[in-house]
Scaffold this motif. Structure first.
Motif, mmCIF file in Angstrom:
data_model
loop_
_atom_site.group_PDB
_atom_site.id
_atom_site.type_symbol
_atom_site.label_atom_id
_atom_site.label_comp_id
_atom_site.label_asym_id
_atom_site.label_seq_id
_atom_site.Cartn_x
_atom_site.Cartn_y
_atom_site.Cartn_z
ATOM 1 N N PRO A 47 56.735 38.984 8.636
ATOM 2 C CA PRO A 47 56.948 37.711 8.505
ATOM 3 C C PRO A 47 57.857 36.962 7.606
ATOM 4 C CG PRO A 47 54.408 37.996 8.715
ATOM 5 C CD PRO A 47 55.348 39.337 8.472
ATOM 6 N N GLU A 48 57.534 37.303 6.293
ATOM 7 C CA GLU A 48 58.257 36.926 5.088
ATOM 8 C C GLU A 48 59.793 37.308 5.157
ATOM 9 O OE1 GLU A 48 59.162 35.161 1.604
ATOM 10 O OE2 GLU A 48 57.424 34.969 2.647
ATOM 11 N N ARG A 60 47.242 39.900 -8.072
ATOM 12 C CA ARG A 60 48.125 38.931 -9.332
ATOM 13 C C ARG A 60 49.466 39.121 -8.875
ATOM 14 N NH1 ARG A 60 44.014 39.848 -12.891
ATOM 15 N NH2 ARG A 60 45.157 41.895 -13.726
ATOM 16 N N ARG A 61 49.912 40.184 -8.483
ATOM 17 C CA ARG A 61 51.348 40.538 -8.455
ATOM 18 C C ARG A 61 51.906 39.866 -6.951
ATOM 19 N NH1 ARG A 61 56.615 42.048 -9.480
ATOM 20 N NH2 ARG A 61 57.446 43.660 -8.532
ATOM 21 N N ILE A 62 50.997 40.009 -6.039
ATOM 22 C CA ILE A 62 51.369 39.471 -4.691
ATOM 23 C C ILE A 62 51.430 37.888 -4.656
ATOM 24 C CG2 ILE A 62 50.427 39.248 -2.312
ATOM 25 C CD1 ILE A 62 49.158 41.674 -2.526
ATOM 26 N N LYS A 63 50.517 37.350 -5.707
ATOM 27 C CA LYS A 63 50.560 35.734 -5.816
ATOM 28 C C LYS A 63 52.031 35.731 -6.565
ATOM 29 C CE LYS A 63 45.875 34.419 -5.732
ATOM 30 N NZ LYS A 63 44.671 33.528 -6.333
ATOM 31 N N SER A 64 52.377 36.325 -7.387
ATOM 32 C CA SER A 64 53.399 36.219 -8.497
ATOM 33 C C SER A 64 54.654 36.017 -7.376
ATOM 34 C CB SER A 64 53.587 37.150 -9.374
ATOM 35 O OG SER A 64 53.952 38.054 -9.082
ATOM 36 N N ILE A 65 54.772 36.646 -6.178
ATOM 37 C CA ILE A 65 55.988 36.514 -5.538
ATOM 38 C C ILE A 65 55.821 35.625 -4.541
ATOM 39 C CG2 ILE A 65 57.054 39.005 -6.256
ATOM 40 C CD1 ILE A 65 55.531 39.710 -3.578
ATOM 41 N N TYR A 66 54.589 34.976 -4.259
ATOM 42 C CA TYR A 66 54.642 33.884 -3.177
ATOM 43 C C TYR A 66 55.117 32.533 -3.573
ATOM 44 C CZ TYR A 66 51.737 35.993 0.895
ATOM 45 O OH TYR A 66 51.650 36.303 2.176
ATOM 46 N N ARG A 67 55.916 31.791 -2.721
ATOM 47 C CA ARG A 67 56.027 30.408 -3.186
ATOM 48 C C ARG A 67 54.819 29.610 -3.261
ATOM 49 N NH1 ARG A 67 59.863 31.694 0.997
ATOM 50 N NH2 ARG A 67 58.494 30.628 2.252
ATOM 51 N N ASN A 68 53.890 29.937 -2.209
ATOM 52 C CA ASN A 68 52.434 29.480 -2.268
ATOM 53 C C ASN A 68 51.363 30.355 -2.541
ATOM 54 O OD1 ASN A 68 50.028 27.835 -1.953
ATOM 55 N ND2 ASN A 68 50.643 27.148 0.220
ATOM 56 N N PRO A 69 51.028 30.473 -3.948
ATOM 57 C CA PRO A 69 50.333 31.599 -4.041
ATOM 58 C C PRO A 69 48.772 31.280 -3.693
ATOM 59 C CG PRO A 69 50.979 30.727 -5.882
ATOM 60 C CD PRO A 69 51.692 29.808 -5.041
ATOM 61 N N GLU A 70 48.359 30.125 -3.250
ATOM 62 C CA GLU A 70 47.278 29.601 -2.543
ATOM 63 C C GLU A 70 46.984 30.235 -1.208
ATOM 64 O OE1 GLU A 70 46.649 25.539 -2.560
ATOM 65 O OE2 GLU A 70 47.005 25.251 -4.769
ATOM 66 N N LYS A 71 47.948 30.999 -0.749
ATOM 67 C CA LYS A 71 47.783 31.730 0.484
ATOM 68 C C LYS A 71 47.359 33.123 0.480
ATOM 69 C CE LYS A 71 50.350 29.919 4.131
ATOM 70 N NZ LYS A 71 51.614 30.189 5.119
ATOM 71 N N VAL A 72 46.895 33.419 -0.946
ATOM 72 C CA VAL A 72 46.665 34.824 -1.183
ATOM 73 C C VAL A 72 45.053 34.440 -1.700
ATOM 74 C CG1 VAL A 72 46.572 36.889 -2.609
ATOM 75 C CG2 VAL A 72 48.780 35.498 -1.740
ATOM 76 N N ILE A 73 43.872 34.839 -0.818
ATOM 77 C CA ILE A 73 42.663 34.492 -1.080
ATOM 78 C C ILE A 73 41.643 35.649 -1.456
ATOM 79 C CG2 ILE A 73 40.786 32.908 0.023
ATOM 80 C CD1 ILE A 73 43.097 31.595 1.655
ATOM 81 N N ILE A 74 40.791 35.560 -1.952
ATOM 82 C CA ILE A 74 39.604 36.583 -2.108
ATOM 83 C C ILE A 74 38.622 35.815 -2.360
ATOM 84 C CG2 ILE A 74 38.935 38.325 -3.652
ATOM 85 C CD1 ILE A 74 41.483 38.467 -5.105
ATOM 86 N N PRO A 75 37.906 35.590 -1.141
ATOM 87 C CA PRO A 75 36.577 34.936 -0.961
ATOM 88 C C PRO A 75 35.357 35.754 -1.878
ATOM 89 C CG PRO A 75 37.112 36.122 1.156
ATOM 90 C CD PRO A 75 38.183 36.166 0.205
ATOM 91 N N GLU A 76 34.587 34.841 -2.190
ATOM 92 C CA GLU A 76 33.172 35.270 -3.119
ATOM 93 C C GLU A 76 32.056 35.564 -2.342
ATOM 94 O OE1 GLU A 76 33.411 35.951 -6.528
ATOM 95 O OE2 GLU A 76 35.384 35.581 -6.784
ATOM 96 N N THR A 77 31.884 35.098 -1.167
ATOM 97 C CA THR A 77 30.745 35.191 -0.387
ATOM 98 C C THR A 77 31.020 35.222 1.177
ATOM 99 O OG1 THR A 77 30.427 32.740 0.169
ATOM 100 C CG2 THR A 77 29.578 33.613 -1.995
#
Length: 71
Positions: A3-4, A37-54
């Motif tokens: 989609p990107e 971190r690499r994926i987040k670095s190429i995203y315009r909106n890094p908040e769309k890369v999520i790692i839930p803790e619970t």
């Protein structure tokens, strides 16, 4: 299809590594976090890369994303 590339739309990525129940070594987790971190670095909106803790956090994320899809 990505989609990107096709729609210029960044999908939300939710990694379940921390809630999967699979025990990861420190080295495995380190490598995983490097990739994230690499994926987040190429995203315009890094908040769309999520790692839930619970699992609760994961469920809340899924409810939010489902609500966004309905709109």
């Amino acid at each position: 299809m990505n989609p990107e590339l096709i729609l210029d739309a960044e999908p939300t990525i939710v990694f379940t590594a921390k809630i999967s129940g699979y025990d990861k070594s420190a080295a495995e987790m380190d490598e995983f976090l490097k990739i994230v971190r690499r994926i987040k670095s190429i995203y315009r909106n890094p908040e769309k890369v999520i790692i839930p803790e619970t699992m609760e956090e994961f469920e809340n994320i899924m409810r939010k994303l489902k609500g966004e899809m309905v709109k």
